[in-house]
Design an enzyme around this catalytic site. Sequence first.
Site, mmCIF file in Angstrom:
data_model
loop_
_atom_site.group_PDB
_atom_site.id
_atom_site.type_symbol
_atom_site.label_atom_id
_atom_site.label_comp_id
_atom_site.label_asym_id
_atom_site.label_seq_id
_atom_site.Cartn_x
_atom_site.Cartn_y
_atom_site.Cartn_z
ATOM 1 N N LYS A 1 56.817 20.747 6.337
ATOM 2 C CA LYS A 1 55.822 21.332 7.233
ATOM 3 C C LYS A 1 55.118 20.220 8.019
ATOM 4 O O LYS A 1 55.060 19.088 7.550
ATOM 5 C CB LYS A 1 54.744 22.064 6.406
ATOM 6 C CG LYS A 1 55.176 23.387 5.817
ATOM 7 C CD LYS A 1 54.033 24.010 5.033
ATOM 8 C CE LYS A 1 54.456 25.325 4.392
ATOM 9 N NZ LYS A 1 54.767 26.384 5.354
ATOM 10 N N ARG B 1 60.503 33.659 -1.091
ATOM 11 C CA ARG B 1 61.471 34.735 -1.355
ATOM 12 C C ARG B 1 62.526 34.298 -2.365
ATOM 13 O O ARG B 1 63.084 35.117 -3.084
ATOM 14 C CB ARG B 1 62.102 35.192 -0.027
ATOM 15 C CG ARG B 1 62.822 34.113 0.722
ATOM 16 C CD ARG B 1 63.039 34.445 2.191
ATOM 17 N NE ARG B 1 61.849 34.211 3.000
ATOM 18 C CZ ARG B 1 61.758 34.488 4.301
ATOM 19 N NH1 ARG B 1 62.786 35.012 4.945
ATOM 20 N NH2 ARG B 1 60.653 34.246 4.955
HETATM 21 N N1 BES Z 1 53.727 29.764 2.132
HETATM 22 C C1 BES Z 1 54.349 29.897 3.406
HETATM 23 C C2 BES Z 1 53.739 31.013 4.241
HETATM 24 C C3 BES Z 1 52.403 30.730 4.858
HETATM 25 C C4 BES Z 1 52.292 29.890 5.943
HETATM 26 C C5 BES Z 1 51.287 31.373 4.399
HETATM 27 C C6 BES Z 1 51.055 29.675 6.521
HETATM 28 C C7 BES Z 1 50.057 31.170 4.980
HETATM 29 C C8 BES Z 1 49.940 30.317 6.052
HETATM 30 C C9 BES Z 1 55.830 30.220 3.230
HETATM 31 O O1 BES Z 1 56.439 29.626 2.141
HETATM 32 C C10 BES Z 1 56.525 29.696 4.445
HETATM 33 O O2 BES Z 1 56.512 28.527 4.644
HETATM 34 N N2 BES Z 1 57.087 30.606 5.232
HETATM 35 C C11 BES Z 1 57.748 30.232 6.422
HETATM 36 C C12 BES Z 1 58.997 31.073 6.548
HETATM 37 C C13 BES Z 1 59.901 30.661 7.665
HETATM 38 C C14 BES Z 1 60.497 29.297 7.378
HETATM 39 C C15 BES Z 1 60.978 31.695 7.819
HETATM 40 C C16 BES Z 1 56.806 30.505 7.598
HETATM 41 O O3 BES Z 1 56.116 31.529 7.585
HETATM 42 O O4 BES Z 1 56.728 29.672 8.477
HETATM 43 MN MN MN Z 2 57.132 27.658 2.610
#
Ligand code: BES
Ligand code: MN
Length: 496
Positions: A281, A355
Site C-alpha cells: 500500500k 477474502r
Molecule cells: N483492509 C483493506 C480494505 C480497506 C482499505 C479498508 C481502506 C478501509 C480503508 C483490504 O484488505 C484491501 O486492501 N482491499 C483492497 C482490495 C483491492 C486490492 C481489490 C482495496 O480496497 O483497495
Molecule cells: Mn488489503
Amino acid sequence: MDFSVTSAVLEKSKSDCIICGIYHGQKLSSAVSTLNGATGDAIQQLIDRGDHKGKAGEVQWLHAPNGISAQRILLLGMGAESKPGNRDLKKSIAAAVEALRKSGSRSATLATSTILSSTDTQELYHLTRTAVETIESTLYQFDIPSSRKKSRPLLKKITFNVADRKGLTTAKKGIEEGKAIADGVSLARTLGNLPGNICTPNYLASQARKIARGEKSISVRVLSEKEMEKLGMGALLSVARGSDQPAKLIVATYSGGAKKAPPVVLVGKGVTFDSGGISLKPGGKMDEMKFDMCGAASVLGTLQAARDLKLPINLVAIIPATENLPSGKATKPGDVVTSMSGQTIEVLNTDAEGRLILCDALTYAERFKPAEVIDIATLTGACVVALGKHASGLLSNDDKLANDLIQSGEESGDRTWRLPLWDEYQPQLDSNFADMGNIGGPEAGTITAGCFLSRFTEKQRWAHLDIAGAAWLQGKEKGATGRPVSLLVQHLLNLG
Ligand code: BES
Ligand code: MN
Ligand code: ZN
C-alpha cells in the site's frame, strides 16, 4: 459509571444536576410542568425568552433553581418528535454528557418522564438502555496498556428517575442490557485502537480466552498454522507467509441455547496489520491498517455481550487472525493457492487478503451446521467510497437474513445498506490460471469481494458486512467505533 434507578420525588433529588428533556415546538409535558412549577416558572420563562428551543442536543443550564434540592437543572433539547428516533436520542444524551463533563458535576439524575411520550414499558426500556450505551461510549477513553492513565472524569453516578415502582424493574433491565452492550462496544474499540505491535494474532487469541475464563458456557480453541495446514487452508496461510507472527484460527463457542439448536456463526476478519503485502500500500495513512482487525474485534465484543446478557442461543465465533506483510517468503502476485474448499485462487493482488482468510474460515464454519453465518470485515476501500462512515455494506444470499440485519441496524442506530450480489458480477473474478482470481477489477469492488465470498457459502444462509467505512473514524477523531457490535447484539436479541 454507576447507574441506578429511583422512583423518589424528583424535586428532592440530591444529585448535582437534574436532566430535563425539552421537545422542540411543543407544550411542556406534565412531568416538565411539575418541575417548572417547583422552580417558580423558571423553565417556561427560559423557553419564552428564546434561550432554549428544544433542538436535539441543545443544552442550557439553570443554576440554583428555587424549590428543588439539586444544585442545577440541565435543560436538554430532544428534537421535534416526542418519540425520539434513535439518532436524535443518542445525540441529545451525548450532548448532556459533554455538558456534565465540562461542568464538573459528579452525579446527575435523568428525569425519564420528561423524555418519554407514554408510560409504555418498552419505551422506558429503550430509553434507559440507549442512555447507558450512549453515556458509556461518550465517556470512553483509550489508554495504552501499562502507560500512565489519563485522568478520569468526575462524573461518577447517573440515576434514572422513573414515574412509579413498576418502572423500577423495567429501567433496571434497560440499564443491565445497555451496560452489557456498551462493554462489548468498548472492548471492540480498545482492541481496534491497540497498535499492531501489541494487538497481534496471538493477542486476539488471548482476548478470546479471557472472555471465556471461568465461564462454563464458553470454550475456546486456537488452531495453529500446522493444524490449518492439515485442514487444507491454503488461502488463509498464503496471507500469513510474509509475517513472522504466526497466524491463528480462533474458535470460541458459546452455548446458551438448547443442546441441539443450530448456532449462529460469526466470522470476523482479524488482519492485525495490513501493509498490502508484496502489492504494498502507499505510505500515507498506512497506520490506519492496524484497524484491519475490527471485524474480529466486533465478534469478540459481541461474544462478550452474549455472555453478559446470557442470551438463550448458541453462538460460534471464528476469527482468522494474521498480519499481511511483505518478505522473501511472502505470497506474490500470480501465485496460485488452494483453499480448504478445494477451489483454486490466483492471487492477483496480495492486498486483497481479507477474502483469502475469510474464505477458509467460512468453509470451516460448515462443520457447525449453522442456522446462519455472518462475516464482518474491513474488506474494501470501495465500500468507504460508496457508503462513507454512516452505513456498513451488506451482501447476502438470503433475503430474510438480510432484512433481519437491516431491521436490527435501524433499531440499534448502527445501520447497514444492502448491495446486490447478482450473477452478472461473477465473471469479473474469472482467471486463466485458477478457478478464480482474488480481485474483480476497478468496478463494484465491494460487490465483487462479496461475490468471491459467496463461492464459499453456497451451502449456508450467509450475510457479509463490509465495515471498512464504519469501523473507525479518521482525522482528529481517529479511533475505532466499536461498530457493528450493537447491530450484531440487537440481531441476536431479536433471535432469542
Ligand atoms: N483492509 C483493506 C480494505 C480497506 C482499505 C479498508 C481502506 C478501509 C480503508 C483490504 O484488505 C484491501 O486492501 N482491499 C483492497 C482490495 C483491492 C486490492 C481489490 C482495496 O480496497 O483497495
Ligand atoms: Mn488489503
Ligand atoms: Zn485488509
